[in-house]
Design an enzyme around this catalytic site. Sequence first.
Site, PDB file in Angstrom:
ATOM      1  N   SER A 174       0.906  -1.197   0.015  1.00  0.00           N
ATOM      2  CA  SER A 174      -0.012   0.093  -0.159  1.00  0.00           C
ATOM      3  C   SER A 174       0.884   1.221   0.035  1.00  0.00           C
ATOM      4  O   SER A 174       1.989   1.165   0.118  1.00  0.00           O
ATOM      5  CB  SER A 174      -1.118   0.063   1.319  1.00  0.00           C
ATOM      6  OG  SER A 174      -0.179   0.165   2.356  1.00  0.00           O
ATOM      7  N   LYS A 175       0.342   2.491  -0.062  1.00  0.00           N
ATOM      8  CA  LYS A 175       0.905   3.505  -0.216  1.00  0.00           C
ATOM      9  C   LYS A 175       2.177   3.871   0.915  1.00  0.00           C
ATOM     10  O   LYS A 175       3.162   4.299   0.572  1.00  0.00           O
ATOM     11  CB  LYS A 175      -0.008   4.733   0.047  1.00  0.00           C
ATOM     12  CG  LYS A 175      -1.006   4.854  -0.926  1.00  0.00           C
ATOM     13  CD  LYS A 175      -0.802   5.577  -2.276  1.00  0.00           C
ATOM     14  CE  LYS A 175      -1.975   5.786  -3.144  1.00  0.00           C
ATOM     15  NZ  LYS A 175      -2.710   4.870  -3.559  1.00  0.00           N
ATOM     16  N   ARG A 176       1.731   3.187   2.022  1.00  0.00           N
ATOM     17  CA  ARG A 176       2.881   3.477   3.117  1.00  0.00           C
ATOM     18  C   ARG A 176       4.083   2.603   2.944  1.00  0.00           C
ATOM     19  O   ARG A 176       5.277   2.860   3.370  1.00  0.00           O
ATOM     20  CB  ARG A 176       2.234   3.351   4.507  1.00  0.00           C
ATOM     21  CG  ARG A 176       2.064   2.036   4.689  1.00  0.00           C
ATOM     22  CD  ARG A 176       0.904   1.769   6.170  1.00  0.00           C
ATOM     23  NE  ARG A 176       0.398   0.549   6.042  1.00  0.00           N
ATOM     24  CZ  ARG A 176       1.036  -0.587   6.391  1.00  0.00           C
ATOM     25  NH1 ARG A 176       2.352  -0.266   7.053  1.00  0.00           N
ATOM     26  NH2 ARG A 176       0.775  -1.799   6.387  1.00  0.00           N
ATOM     27  N   HIS A 177       4.192   1.855   1.968  1.00  0.00           N
ATOM     28  CA  HIS A 177       5.403   1.120   1.486  1.00  0.00           C
ATOM     29  C   HIS A 177       6.051   1.685   0.502  1.00  0.00           C
ATOM     30  O   HIS A 177       7.317   1.443   0.289  1.00  0.00           O
ATOM     31  CB  HIS A 177       4.986  -0.211   1.033  1.00  0.00           C
ATOM     32  CG  HIS A 177       4.256  -1.216   2.071  1.00  0.00           C
ATOM     33  ND1 HIS A 177       4.640  -1.408   3.133  1.00  0.00           N
ATOM     34  CD2 HIS A 177       2.900  -1.626   1.984  1.00  0.00           C
ATOM     35  CE1 HIS A 177       3.886  -2.260   3.957  1.00  0.00           C
ATOM     36  NE2 HIS A 177       2.830  -2.281   3.078  1.00  0.00           N
ATOM     37  N   GLY A 178       5.624   3.019  -0.003  1.00  0.00           N
ATOM     38  CA  GLY A 178       6.200   3.626  -1.188  1.00  0.00           C
ATOM     39  C   GLY A 178       5.288   3.814  -2.192  1.00  0.00           C
ATOM     40  O   GLY A 178       3.976   3.622  -2.183  1.00  0.00           O
TER      41      GLY A 178
END
Length: 489
Positions: free
Chosen positions: A253-257
């Site tokens: 998801s977004k928080r992984h990049g």
Amino acid sequence: MENVRLRFAPSPTGPLHIGGARSALFNYILAKKYGGTFLVRMEDTDLERSSAASEENIKESLKWLGMDWDEGVDIGGDYGPYRQMERLDIYEEAVNKLLAEGKAYYCFCSEEELDKEREEQSARGETPKYGGKCREMTKEEQEARLARGEKPVVRFKVPEHEEVVIDDLVRGRVVFETDGIGDYIIVKSDGIPVYNFAVVLDDVTMKISHIIRGEEHLSNTPRQVLLYDALGYEKPQFAHISLILGKDRSKMSKRHGSTSVVAYREQGYLPEALVNFLALLGWSPEGEEEIFDMERLIADFTLERVSKSPAVFDLDKLKWLNGMYIRKTAPERLLEFALPHLINAGLVGEEPTEEEIAWAQMVTEALKNHISSFGELPLLIKEYQGQVVYGDGVLDELRELGDTAVTVMTAVLEKLEKMEAVTSESYKAMLKEIKKETGIGGKNLFHSVRIAKTGSTEGPDMDKLAVIMGRDRMLERGQAFLTFMKELS
RNA sequence: GGCGCGUUGGAGAAGCGGCUUAACUCACCAGCCUUUCACGCUGGCAUUCAGGGGUUCGAAUCCCCUACGGGUCACCA
């Protein structure tokens, strides 16, 4: 294999993300491998979230990655239209058939009622599923409520006590009990079919032979299989590929990049590197080679070698791969990718002059071994053009070099001052002279200069770097270095 | 909670009952190459396969249980 027809059917509710791109890729590769057809269709029945911009983004991303479709949106084909919202009549016909045969029914329950039901079920620790309140409603009541203008949904009547068996090409035999599935909605109250229903009709009418999609659809599959059976259609082959996880093993998801394909394009990744990387997410080649262009992927790829366990998105590996591709890319193409980044950073004008182009070419060639994406290029250049910082990493080395470095740099400064401009050749010649005069050569010489000028033990050839920095900056940095060394000792 | 899926080194992974004293890749370390670094090349890096039972002459591979991690149970796709 004959009549191989594969599809990529995204919903245009956002930019094409890594997972979608990989699904598309696997379908694309297999279609090409067996001389089949690869088609792209839009699942746009979610009116709220679908947008034309998303569709454009998806198509653009697919093309950028080199996946052109043989049939589908924009280009048409024999089984169109290729947007679900343009196929409503097809779904309507099927719904009417199911309704007439008593395999589906109208449901008038309100959302509030359903929410309440689900809540109560969860509270009791049961699986939330529709209780079937409207299942046995009389024809008269239905007619009456319809006449009153009520807008019902259509639910599929799920057979009781049955098993649905899916022979999945990557997961093997997977069995589901129908009792775990409530009567699900196939048409929303606004008359638009729901994904699980539309997808079946589309895949049937488009004669799809294999459905390759993400594992998140595995638990949807029994619902779809039930519909194939109810409608009397032959089922395609299913293959559910594992999810893509982030470094911490939770769903990507977004928080992984960055998760979208365009984000990687913007960061300066080459499409062929991303394709190669995507292919390795869940698929593993037989040999030890991991660099695969599309052609080789098509030749070597098989579903047998697709893993059941989730694939973890390893950015380091993407970077490594990208670096590999950057290094083997021809200068002209390299420039084509590098230029936008240089322009963006203001290192080159919007309309580059011939000189700027030449400079850009020189810089990219000089630095290409030291970047893993084009986005790093301007950063590196600016680093060489700004203040030098001698970090902890090089201090030990500097202490070891000690006076040697000071001697070398003093000599370099002396000679630089006499020069008007620095070229690669004159710089090399200068170092040769210094070697002769001081007797310092090899690692001692080169490392002294490198660390003094860049604050790093790693980087491009010094003669190229000299040109990038220019005479004045080198003088500046040389002075700064001597001052720093005085303080150090 | 139900259902379904997964769990191999610092990381990504191969492995499908004996050929495994567990491939390959990244990262890391060492050597070679290069007058330096990088690139490239060569070598090193899991006595062990989440844990526990079982089946078997033999298990990372088959079965069961436990733990953990995702997924899914929407008038989203």
